[in-house]
Design an enzyme around this catalytic site. Structure first.
Site, PDB file in Angstrom:
ATOM      1  N   TRP A 148      -3.230  -0.099 -14.790  1.00  0.00           N
ATOM      2  CA  TRP A 148      -2.472  -0.019 -13.543  1.00  0.00           C
ATOM      3  C   TRP A 148      -3.337   0.333 -12.336  1.00  0.00           C
ATOM      4  O   TRP A 148      -3.277  -0.329 -11.321  1.00  0.00           O
ATOM      5  CB  TRP A 148      -1.350   1.017 -13.669  1.00  0.00           C
ATOM      6  CG  TRP A 148      -0.258   0.601 -14.601  1.00  0.00           C
ATOM      7  CD1 TRP A 148      -0.139   0.926 -15.928  1.00  0.00           C
ATOM      8  CD2 TRP A 148       0.862  -0.231 -14.318  1.00  0.00           C
ATOM      9  NE1 TRP A 148       0.983   0.365 -16.469  1.00  0.00           N
ATOM     10  CE2 TRP A 148       1.632  -0.350 -15.500  1.00  0.00           C
ATOM     11  CE3 TRP A 148       1.306  -0.873 -13.171  1.00  0.00           C
ATOM     12  CZ2 TRP A 148       2.794  -1.096 -15.568  1.00  0.00           C
ATOM     13  CZ3 TRP A 148       2.475  -1.601 -13.233  1.00  0.00           C
ATOM     14  CH2 TRP A 148       3.201  -1.708 -14.413  1.00  0.00           C
ATOM     15  N   HIS A 167      -6.762   4.311  -6.766  1.00  0.00           N
ATOM     16  CA  HIS A 167      -6.267   3.219  -5.924  1.00  0.00           C
ATOM     17  C   HIS A 167      -4.778   2.988  -6.174  1.00  0.00           C
ATOM     18  O   HIS A 167      -4.341   2.942  -7.328  1.00  0.00           O
ATOM     19  CB  HIS A 167      -7.064   1.944  -6.204  1.00  0.00           C
ATOM     20  CG  HIS A 167      -6.952   0.950  -5.109  1.00  0.00           C
ATOM     21  ND1 HIS A 167      -5.861   0.110  -4.990  1.00  0.00           N
ATOM     22  CD2 HIS A 167      -7.776   0.661  -4.066  1.00  0.00           C
ATOM     23  CE1 HIS A 167      -6.023  -0.653  -3.923  1.00  0.00           C
ATOM     24  NE2 HIS A 167      -7.169  -0.339  -3.344  1.00  0.00           N
ATOM     25  N   PRO A 168      -3.985   2.839  -5.099  1.00  0.00           N
ATOM     26  CA  PRO A 168      -2.525   2.739  -5.261  1.00  0.00           C
ATOM     27  C   PRO A 168      -2.019   1.371  -5.702  1.00  0.00           C
ATOM     28  O   PRO A 168      -0.815   1.182  -5.871  1.00  0.00           O
ATOM     29  CB  PRO A 168      -2.018   3.073  -3.860  1.00  0.00           C
ATOM     30  CG  PRO A 168      -3.116   2.608  -2.948  1.00  0.00           C
ATOM     31  CD  PRO A 168      -4.391   2.910  -3.687  1.00  0.00           C
ATOM     32  N   CYS A 169      -2.903   0.407  -5.890  1.00  0.00           N
ATOM     33  CA  CYS A 169      -2.463  -0.911  -6.334  1.00  0.00           C
ATOM     34  C   CYS A 169      -1.698  -0.782  -7.656  1.00  0.00           C
ATOM     35  O   CYS A 169      -2.206  -0.242  -8.628  1.00  0.00           O
ATOM     36  CB  CYS A 169      -3.668  -1.824  -6.512  1.00  0.00           C
ATOM     37  SG  CYS A 169      -3.256  -3.489  -7.040  1.00  0.00           S
ATOM     38  N   GLY A 170      -0.461  -1.258  -7.681  1.00  0.00           N
ATOM     39  CA  GLY A 170       0.357  -1.169  -8.891  1.00  0.00           C
ATOM     40  C   GLY A 170       1.248   0.053  -8.948  1.00  0.00           C
ATOM     41  O   GLY A 170       2.107   0.148  -9.837  1.00  0.00           O
TER      42      GLY A 170
END
Length: 235
Positions: A148, A167-170
């Site tokens: 994630w 990292h906030p991706c997902g």
């Protein structure tokens, strides 16, 4: 508040502020051995954002390699207490690392982001390899197996210094799953932030007190969401 945005896995800036203030109070009442989270306000000049802008800060958290645990300065000093009335046991400076954690709202992703910075006893910044050596096995397992989120090295939005971040991706995707299952229809800002931190904190060995998480989701649901952090292979 923005229940609809929370249900889709995101969080509005206003709700982040509400959740942040609530987390400070809940954390303090949990009587954890770690320092308290504090809200650091920030005002831009000229002011371009109308919300209560700022970030959460948890600083001066110490790691002693022999224990693989994060402790407060008070607990660190207890490690240095006398064995008897005449001898003081000093913790060697080479085995002590200090960490700071900041939770910052991402206006781009509409999610909180965990930033962290580590340094040695003499102030020298820690490399990623040093940080990984500090992590307990469950954190390393999370980093290896997750698909994630990944750790990257970015500029701190407020301090303008290089910090590590998850990292906030997902984030919206797995938070939507968590809200839809483990939160049992209680998508309140405070529940969102505590639940989010209970997952991402595992990646850096930062445990959320069980008294906070028990009211947000059960163990069965959290175990299925917990595999959420992946190390950036380019580092």
């Amino acid at each position: 508040m923005g229940d609809q945005s929370i249900c889709d896995g995101s969080l509005s800036a206003d709700d982040f502020y509400v959740a942040a203030k609530s987390l400070c109070e809940l954390w303090q009442s949990a009587n954890t051995s770690l320092p308290n989270w504090t809200w650091i306000p920030f005002k831009r000049i000229p002011t371009g954002i109308s919300c209560n802008e700022g970030y959460l800060s948890l600083e001066n958290v110490f790691h002693v390699k022999s224990s693989k645990e994060l402790v407060s300065s008070q607990d660190l000093f207890q490690e240095e207490q006398t064995v008897d009335s005449a001898t003081v046991v000093q913790v060697p400076s080479s085995v002590i690392h200090a960490y700071d954690f900041h939770i910052i709202y991402s206006f781009s992703y509409r999610n909180p982001v965990l930033y962290f910075h580590g340094h040695k006893y003499d102030g020298q910044p820690l490399a990623l390899d040093d940080i990984q050596e500090d992590l307990p096995e469950y954190s390393l397992k999370l980093i290896r197996e997750s698909k994630w989120t990944f750790i990257t090295f970015e500029e701190h939005p407020y301090l303008h210094q290089p910090w590590y971040m998850l990292h906030p991706c997902g984030t919206s995707e797995w938070m939507k799953l968590l809200i839809g299952g483990a939160l049992h229809g209680n998508p309140y800002p405070a529940n969102y932030l505590v639940s989010w931190l209970s997952v991402v904190g595992q990646a850096v060995g930062l445990r959320v007190p069980s008294s906070l998480t028990s009211s947000c989701f059960n163990d069965a649901s959290s175990s299925s969401i917990g595999q959420c952090v992946e190390l950036d292979p380019s580092l």
